[in-house]
Design an enzyme around this catalytic site. Structure first.
Site, PDB file in Angstrom:
ATOM      1  N   LYS A 105      -2.009  -8.615  -8.530  1.00  0.00           N
ATOM      2  CA  LYS A 105      -2.845  -7.642  -9.245  1.00  0.00           C
ATOM      3  C   LYS A 105      -2.048  -6.952 -10.348  1.00  0.00           C
ATOM      4  CE  LYS A 105      -3.471  -3.412  -7.356  1.00  0.00           C
ATOM      5  NZ  LYS A 105      -3.104  -2.339  -8.312  1.00  0.00           N
ATOM      6  N   ASN A 106      -0.840  -6.510 -10.002  1.00  0.00           N
ATOM      7  CA  ASN A 106      -0.074  -5.719 -10.965  1.00  0.00           C
ATOM      8  C   ASN A 106       0.507  -6.555 -12.102  1.00  0.00           C
ATOM      9  OD1 ASN A 106      -0.700  -3.486  -9.521  1.00  0.00           O
ATOM     10  ND2 ASN A 106       1.345  -3.139  -8.688  1.00  0.00           N
ATOM     11  N   CYS A 138      -4.015  11.432  -9.489  1.00  0.00           N
ATOM     12  CA  CYS A 138      -4.391  10.335  -8.595  1.00  0.00           C
ATOM     13  C   CYS A 138      -3.827  10.646  -7.235  1.00  0.00           C
ATOM     14  CB  CYS A 138      -3.891   9.004  -9.116  1.00  0.00           C
ATOM     15  SG  CYS A 138      -2.170   8.719  -8.746  1.00  0.00           S
ATOM     16  N   ARG A 181       1.581  11.498 -11.677  1.00  0.00           N
ATOM     17  CA  ARG A 181       1.663  10.294 -12.516  1.00  0.00           C
ATOM     18  C   ARG A 181       1.359  10.541 -13.993  1.00  0.00           C
ATOM     19  NH1 ARG A 181      -0.663   5.241  -9.050  1.00  0.00           N
ATOM     20  NH2 ARG A 181       0.698   4.005 -10.373  1.00  0.00           N
ATOM     21  N   ASP A 215       5.520   0.305  -3.196  1.00  0.00           N
ATOM     22  CA  ASP A 215       4.231  -0.254  -2.760  1.00  0.00           C
ATOM     23  C   ASP A 215       4.299  -0.918  -1.378  1.00  0.00           C
ATOM     24  OD1 ASP A 215       3.052   0.661  -5.045  1.00  0.00           O
ATOM     25  OD2 ASP A 215       2.893  -1.286  -6.038  1.00  0.00           O
ATOM     26  N   ARG A 219      -9.452  -3.063  -3.636  1.00  0.00           N
ATOM     27  CA  ARG A 219      -8.805  -2.939  -4.942  1.00  0.00           C
ATOM     28  C   ARG A 219      -7.585  -3.851  -5.035  1.00  0.00           C
ATOM     29  NH1 ARG A 219      -6.564   2.335  -6.305  1.00  0.00           N
ATOM     30  NH2 ARG A 219      -5.824   1.000  -7.950  1.00  0.00           N
TER      31      ARG A 219
HETATM   32  C1  UD1 Z   1       3.188   0.462 -11.254  1.00  0.00           C
HETATM   33  C2  UD1 Z   1       2.337  -0.260 -10.254  1.00  0.00           C
HETATM   34  C3  UD1 Z   1       2.285   0.529  -8.952  1.00  0.00           C
HETATM   35  C4  UD1 Z   1       3.696   0.821  -8.456  1.00  0.00           C
HETATM   36  C5  UD1 Z   1       4.538   1.461  -9.551  1.00  0.00           C
HETATM   37  C6  UD1 Z   1       5.990   1.645  -9.158  1.00  0.00           C
HETATM   38  C7  UD1 Z   1       0.732  -1.394 -11.633  1.00  0.00           C
HETATM   39  C8  UD1 Z   1      -0.688  -1.520 -12.091  1.00  0.00           C
HETATM   40  N1  UD1 Z   1       0.994  -0.415 -10.786  1.00  0.00           N
HETATM   41  O1  UD1 Z   1       2.557   1.705 -11.527  1.00  0.00           O
HETATM   42  O2  UD1 Z   1       1.564  -0.233  -7.986  1.00  0.00           O
HETATM   43  O3  UD1 Z   1       3.636   1.684  -7.350  1.00  0.00           O
HETATM   44  O4  UD1 Z   1       4.503   0.649 -10.743  1.00  0.00           O
HETATM   45  O5  UD1 Z   1       6.547   0.423  -8.804  1.00  0.00           O
HETATM   46  O6  UD1 Z   1       1.578  -2.176 -12.006  1.00  0.00           O
HETATM   47  N2  UD1 Z   1       6.175   8.268 -14.813  1.00  0.00           N
HETATM   48  C9  UD1 Z   1       6.353   9.352 -15.657  1.00  0.00           C
HETATM   49  N3  UD1 Z   1       5.878   9.245 -16.939  1.00  0.00           N
HETATM   50  C10 UD1 Z   1       5.280   8.110 -17.401  1.00  0.00           C
HETATM   51  C11 UD1 Z   1       5.118   7.002 -16.537  1.00  0.00           C
HETATM   52  C12 UD1 Z   1       5.589   7.115 -15.235  1.00  0.00           C
HETATM   53  O7  UD1 Z   1       6.882  10.372 -15.257  1.00  0.00           O
HETATM   54  O8  UD1 Z   1       4.879   8.089 -18.568  1.00  0.00           O
HETATM   55  C13 UD1 Z   1       6.656   8.365 -13.413  1.00  0.00           C
HETATM   56  C14 UD1 Z   1       5.536   8.186 -12.394  1.00  0.00           C
HETATM   57  O9  UD1 Z   1       4.861   9.395 -12.176  1.00  0.00           O
HETATM   58  C15 UD1 Z   1       6.297   7.693 -11.205  1.00  0.00           C
HETATM   59  C16 UD1 Z   1       7.416   6.860 -11.812  1.00  0.00           C
HETATM   60  O10 UD1 Z   1       7.521   7.277 -13.169  1.00  0.00           O
HETATM   61  O11 UD1 Z   1       6.861   8.778 -10.504  1.00  0.00           O
HETATM   62  C17 UD1 Z   1       7.179   5.359 -11.792  1.00  0.00           C
HETATM   63  O12 UD1 Z   1       5.909   5.081 -12.331  1.00  0.00           O
HETATM   64  P1  UD1 Z   1       5.563   3.713 -13.066  1.00  0.00           P
HETATM   65  O13 UD1 Z   1       6.677   2.749 -12.850  1.00  0.00           O
HETATM   66  O14 UD1 Z   1       5.155   4.030 -14.451  1.00  0.00           O
HETATM   67  O15 UD1 Z   1       4.316   3.240 -12.244  1.00  0.00           O
HETATM   68  P2  UD1 Z   1       2.991   2.574 -12.786  1.00  0.00           P
HETATM   69  O16 UD1 Z   1       3.315   1.669 -13.922  1.00  0.00           O
HETATM   70  O17 UD1 Z   1       1.936   3.617 -12.969  1.00  0.00           O
END
Ligand code: UD1
Length: 454
Positions: free
Chosen positions: A44-45, A146, A151, A335, A427
């Site tokens: 999915k990711n 969320c 996030r 995850d 999902r």
């Molecule tokens: C993706 C995965 C999710 C997984 C996560 C971490 C998808 C669709 N989802 O989510 O299943 O749990 O990676 O492996 O691929 N953060 C910030 N600012 C930002 C972006 C992120 O502070 O602009 C923080 C987030 O709040 C979190 C951390 O960085 O604490 C990691 O998040 P991120 O790696 O961005 O996760 P996702 O891409 O949302």
């Protein structure tokens, strides 16, 4: 059409809508040892950013080995309203077998991603980079809070600013503009973000000149996206390392691309084998992709070995408590934290589980406790003291991985467990009851005779 603009060409897409229900439950009679083979679906990711990459070209991007999941359907709806024509093709294509999704963004007709769609799934923010790169503008709703924490998307925005985009936040929307097109730049991520890395790689693929992303995410899903972009004509070096260099192109072309196997689905079923003392072969995934989990399982006394077709997981009569800290790849994935915690609830001895990626990602703890688990949470760590057995109970969770951790608990528990709010599972887990059922689990999806008002 389903009223959302998505073109469904046959019943192959029908499953998305018909299978999902907010009132379904999964009922499990625990105590069965799992044995058999489980085919692992496309990730999915990986699939979600790959679908967004279709916005970067006017040609057709065909994605093969796509999982049948609600999140895929949600993103298809969003892409359709940007003007992407979407069709399903159930046959082999371009030398690849399996289901294919064809995405053609001949013309971007709308650059706004509305709140109503974005709030359903955070990954929708991945349209931002491609839209600005292709059209010079985008208006994307902020995803909002969320279940697993705040996030934010600040890194996505700062990274795009480093590529020359002007960004404003207006009434809950990200307004991004780059009238003269994006320009290559250097961006050092202050912390690792999978989604922000993906957004920036896609944006940089159509930016003028070279972009360097430092402290980039190394997740296999990022690598998969880069491989697909390269097949579309992008010039990218360093995918899978912490520094990615992208040399922007004027145009990208279509291609046919197979989505990588879902390492989180594979890891979840590996834990299902372990928690039932079973013996399961996970077909289609490589051991290297789940190495951090394999190492933890080995420490817990579970044998994990590579086979010709995938990975074999052989549980024993009991597992031993072992400590886990979640980290960006190649560390232990957040995850799989909830699932591993479930395994530890029935381990011999204690285990300390520390979550470093997301705050508030212990929502499964109260539900596991209701099933007899002994868990104490202190800030970002959970001390799990193993108990002899869990007891079946009606449970529910508020996110995808927490929900599946309750399914795992149900497989091990004495008696019947009913997991409510199955839409969270839908999902991210394709045909979970069929896959586990085929290995001997007593698991069924229960549909109330009279559907409640959804
Ligand atoms: C993706 C995965 C999710 C997984 C996560 C971490 C998808 C669709 N989802 O989510 O299943 O749990 O990676 O492996 O691929 N953060 C910030 N600012 C930002 C972006 C992120 O502070 O602009 C923080 C987030 O709040 C979190 C951390 O960085 O604490 C990691 O998040 P991120 O790696 O961005 O996760 P996702 O891409 O949302």
């Amino acid at each position: 059409m389903d009223g959302t603009g998505v073109r469904y060409n046959d019943e192959q897409y029908h499953f998305q809508v018909s299978r999902l229900s907010t009132v379904d439950k999964i009922r499990i009679q625990g105590g069965r040892r799992l044995s058999g083979r489980i085919p692992i679906s496309g990730a999915k990711n990986a699939a979600l950013p790959l679908m967004c990459a279709s916005l970067l070209t006017e040609d057709t991007l065909t994605l093969v080995n796509l999982p049948h999941l609600a999140d895929i359907s949600t993103l298809a709806t969003l892409l359709a309203q940007h003007g992407v024509e979407i069709g399903m093709d159930g046959h082999a294509s371009g030398g690849h077998t399996g289901r294919a999704l064809k995405l053609t963004a001949g013309e971007i007709t709308n650059t706004t991603a509305p709140y109503d769609l974005v709030r359903k799934m955070r990954a929708s923010v991945l349209v931002l980079g491609p839209l600005v790169a292709r059209t010079g503008k985008a208006r994307v709703s902020l995803p909002g809070g969320c279940a697993i924490g705040a996030r934010p998307v600040d890194l996505h925005l700062k990274g795009l600013q480093a590529l020359g985009a002007e960004i404003d936040l207006q009434q809950g929307y990200i307004e991004a503009r780059a009238p003269g097109g994006l320009k290559g730049g250097r961006y050092v991520f202050p912390s690792v973000s999978v989604g922000a890395t993906e957004n920036l790689v896609m944006a940089a693929a159509l930016a003028e000149g070279e972009t360097v992303l430092v402290n980039a995410a190394r997740e296999p899903e990022v690598v998969d996206l880069c491989r697909c972009l390269k097949a579309m004509g992008a010039e990218i070096d360093g995918a899978g390392s912490d520094t990615i260099r992208i040399h922007g192109q004027k145009n990208l072309a279509g291609t046919t691309y197979p989505v990588v196997a879902d390492r989180i689905e594979a890891g979840t079923y590996a834990i299902a084998a372990a928690i039932t003392g079973g013996d399961v072969e996970l077909v289609g995934v490589k051991l290297a992709m789940i190495e951090a989990l394999a190492k933890q399982l080995a420490e817990a006394g579970v044998a994990v070995t590579a086979t010709a077709e995938g990975v074999r997981v052989s549980g024993s009569n009991g597992v031993i408590g072992t400590d886990v800290i979640t980290e960006p790849y190649p560390g232990f994935p957040t995850d799989l934290q909830a699932q591993f915690m479930t395994l530890m609830t029935v381990a011999e001895g204690a285990s300390m589980i520390t979550e470093t990626i997301f705050e508030n990602r212990f929502m499964h703890v109260p539900e596991l406790s209701r099933m007899g688990a002994n868990i104490t949470v202190h800030q970002s760590s959970a001390l799990v003291r193993g108990v002899k057995k869990l007891n079946g109970a009606p449970v529910m969770a508020t996110d995808l991985r927490a929900s599946v951790s309750l399914v795992l608990a149900g497989l091990a528990a004495e008696g019947v467990t009913e997991v409510n709010r199955v839409y969270h599972l839908d999902r991210g887990y394709e045909r979970i009851e069929e896959k586990l059922g085929a290995c001997g689990a007593a698991i069924e999806r229960v549909r109330p005779a009279v559907a409640a008002d959804e």
